[in-house]
Design a protein around this motif. Structure first.
Motif, mmCIF file in Angstrom:
data_model
loop_
_atom_site.group_PDB
_atom_site.id
_atom_site.type_symbol
_atom_site.label_atom_id
_atom_site.label_comp_id
_atom_site.label_asym_id
_atom_site.label_seq_id
_atom_site.Cartn_x
_atom_site.Cartn_y
_atom_site.Cartn_z
ATOM 1 N N UNK A 31 0.838 -1.194 0.000
ATOM 2 C CA UNK A 31 0.000 0.000 0.000
ATOM 3 C C UNK A 31 0.881 1.255 0.000
ATOM 4 N N UNK A 32 0.507 2.247 -0.766
ATOM 5 C CA UNK A 32 1.337 3.450 -0.884
ATOM 6 C C UNK A 32 1.020 4.487 0.178
ATOM 7 N N UNK A 33 -0.114 4.370 0.838
ATOM 8 C CA UNK A 33 -0.480 5.384 1.832
ATOM 9 C C UNK A 33 -0.527 4.862 3.268
ATOM 10 N N UNK A 34 -0.690 3.569 3.443
ATOM 11 C CA UNK A 34 -0.813 3.004 4.787
ATOM 12 C C UNK A 34 0.401 2.121 5.070
ATOM 13 N N UNK A 35 1.105 2.459 6.147
ATOM 14 C CA UNK A 35 2.261 1.655 6.538
ATOM 15 C C UNK A 35 1.769 0.331 7.110
ATOM 16 N N UNK A 36 2.362 -0.769 6.686
ATOM 17 C CA UNK A 36 1.880 -2.088 7.072
ATOM 18 C C UNK A 36 3.079 -3.010 7.268
ATOM 19 N N UNK A 37 3.090 -3.763 8.339
ATOM 20 C CA UNK A 37 4.199 -4.686 8.532
ATOM 21 C C UNK A 37 3.972 -5.636 9.691
ATOM 22 N N UNK A 38 4.911 -6.536 9.872
ATOM 23 C CA UNK A 38 4.901 -7.478 10.985
ATOM 24 C C UNK A 38 5.977 -7.039 11.964
ATOM 25 N N UNK A 39 5.684 -7.083 13.256
ATOM 26 C CA UNK A 39 6.667 -6.540 14.186
ATOM 27 C C UNK A 39 7.057 -7.481 15.313
ATOM 28 N N UNK A 40 6.234 -8.477 15.632
ATOM 29 C CA UNK A 40 6.606 -9.352 16.746
ATOM 30 C C UNK A 40 5.639 -10.527 16.783
ATOM 31 N N UNK A 41 5.869 -11.440 17.711
ATOM 32 C CA UNK A 41 4.883 -12.490 17.941
ATOM 33 C C UNK A 41 4.243 -12.276 19.307
ATOM 34 N N UNK A 42 3.047 -12.810 19.492
ATOM 35 C CA UNK A 42 2.358 -12.633 20.762
ATOM 36 C C UNK A 42 0.858 -12.603 20.568
ATOM 37 N N UNK A 43 0.148 -12.071 21.569
ATOM 38 C CA UNK A 43 -1.306 -11.956 21.472
ATOM 39 C C UNK A 43 -1.794 -10.791 22.321
ATOM 40 N N UNK A 44 -3.065 -10.456 22.161
ATOM 41 C CA UNK A 44 -3.715 -9.344 22.869
ATOM 42 C C UNK A 44 -2.937 -8.038 22.773
ATOM 43 N N UNK A 45 -2.704 -7.539 21.572
ATOM 44 C CA UNK A 45 -1.952 -6.281 21.451
ATOM 45 C C UNK A 45 -2.772 -5.054 21.837
ATOM 46 N N UNK A 46 -2.134 -4.105 22.490
ATOM 47 C CA UNK A 46 -2.696 -2.786 22.778
ATOM 48 C C UNK A 46 -1.631 -1.760 22.401
ATOM 49 N N UNK A 47 -2.068 -0.590 21.983
ATOM 50 C CA UNK A 47 -1.077 0.381 21.523
ATOM 51 C C UNK A 47 -1.546 1.809 21.717
ATOM 52 N N UNK A 48 -0.601 2.723 21.749
ATOM 53 C CA UNK A 48 -0.925 4.138 21.687
ATOM 54 C C UNK A 48 0.209 4.867 20.971
ATOM 55 N N UNK A 49 -0.130 6.030 20.424
ATOM 56 C CA UNK A 49 0.849 6.849 19.714
ATOM 57 C C UNK A 49 1.096 8.117 20.524
ATOM 58 N N UNK A 50 2.353 8.481 20.679
ATOM 59 C CA UNK A 50 2.652 9.709 21.412
ATOM 60 C C UNK A 50 3.942 10.325 20.855
ATOM 61 N N UNK A 51 4.168 11.588 21.169
ATOM 62 C CA UNK A 51 5.388 12.253 20.713
ATOM 63 C C UNK A 51 6.364 12.367 21.874
ATOM 64 N N UNK A 52 7.590 11.948 21.622
ATOM 65 C CA UNK A 52 8.639 12.092 22.629
ATOM 66 C C UNK A 52 8.980 13.579 22.739
#
Lengths: 201, 126
Positions: B48-69
């Protein structure tokens, strides 16, 4: 009992946390319960739902006023988001947004292109969009599909738009799955211009 | 090798792909780009040219947030997930996202990943 979600303080200048709504969503065998966080970190039960057919529940702070300061933060709202399957007269996904501050709620019944029994997981995220004066968001539903005789999990994404003025939902049901995966978690993020971005894992 | 231009990456090929258990993916992009794909019935993929997509790890029940350092100015993704024991990871998952420290972390423990992600402004040029 497990913690499903908690409010993270939004960006903005502040010195006194009492200006901010603080809620924690917990889940146990009786369903979901939203607790408000009071003085001395005491928890007060605010809102609860039965687990019947609930797929996912979450809470979100929606800052309708973009110029957050200590004095006008109260113009932000806190919404409880809930997605259920085939509840009552709705033979589809029932999306409900409840404003915790006054318990008012709005719902949309959404059709879906898969069997309810094949649903594996779901998550929903909304944010305020200043340009359209609406709550915009996205919902991912993970579904077990069969292709060439083999089962595999796939993610369907629904676009959600709730206009605050007309109180009307506009939900777009996907024509096909958008990605693979048997679990999903979606979070919205804003740039400095208020443009919404999706982070989905 | 630029794989996205190959005919095998078209929708007919993609429909035959399989999801790999416990392999965790991410999608990072503008809401409007996601909505456009929902309307059009299109896939999101690594091409996809507009949406970043990839595999990053193994596991389950992912939760995430985005923030600026606030120190470096970098845009970060903080991702928390539950670990899966080495014995429960399919071979393909180990192959693509690794398990270099088998059971080095306790069962039922959680893992925290921190990534620097593509900043908002860059999407205007994609």
């Amino acid at each position: 009992m497990s913690v499903i979600s908690s409010i993270i303080l939004p960006d903005g200048p502040y010195t006194d946390l009492s200006y901010h709504a603080s809620y924690i969503l917990l889940q146990d065998k009786n369903g979901y319960t939203v607790y408000s966080v009071g003085e001395n970190l005491s928890l007060q039960k605010y809102y609860s739902i039965q687990p019947a057919a609930t797929l996912t529940a979450d809470i979100a702070v929606v800052n309708v006023n973009r110029n957050i300061s200590e004095n006008n933060y109260s113009q932000g709202y806190t919404y409880f988001e809930e997605v259920s399957i085939s509840s009552g007269t709705c033979q589809g996904l029932l999306i409900t947004l409840t404003k915790i501050e006054d318990s008012s709620s709005s719902s949309a019944c959404v059709s879906y292109p898969f069997e309810a029994s094949s649903i594996l997981d779901a998550d929903l995220a909304i944010e305020y969009d200043q340009n359209s004066n609406s709550l915009r968001g996205i919902m991912f539903v993970s579904v077990s599909i069969t292709y060439l005789g083999q089962k595999k999990p796939a993610l369907y994404a629904f676009s959600i738009d709730y206009n605050l003025a007309s109180q009307q939902f506009n939900v777009v049901t996907p024509k096909s799955y958008i990605d693979f995966g048997d679990q999903t978690f979606v979070k919205l993020s804003k740039d400095s211009n208020g443009k919404l971005f999706v982070f989905e894992v | 090798m630029y794989k996205c231009g190959l005919s095998g990456t078209k929708n007919s090929h993609r429909a035959r792909l399989q999801s790999v258990k416990h392999m965790m993916n991410y999608n990072w992009g503008r809401l409007d780009d996601f909505v456009e794909r929902i309307w059009g019935g299109n896939y999101v993929s690594a091409c996809d040219h507009q949406i970043m997509h990839g595999k990053y790890s193994n596991g389950e029940n992912p939760h995430a947030l985005v923030f600026r350092n606030s120190t470096t100015g970098d845009l970060k993704a903080l991702i928390i997930n539950q670990n899966v024991p080495y014995k429960d990871l399919p071979v393909v998952t180990k192959l693509f996202v690794g398990a270099t420290n088998p059971d080095g972390e306790k069962f039922n423990s959680v893992r925290v990943n921190l990534f620097t992600i593509v900043d908002y402004d860059v999407f205007a040029y994609l």
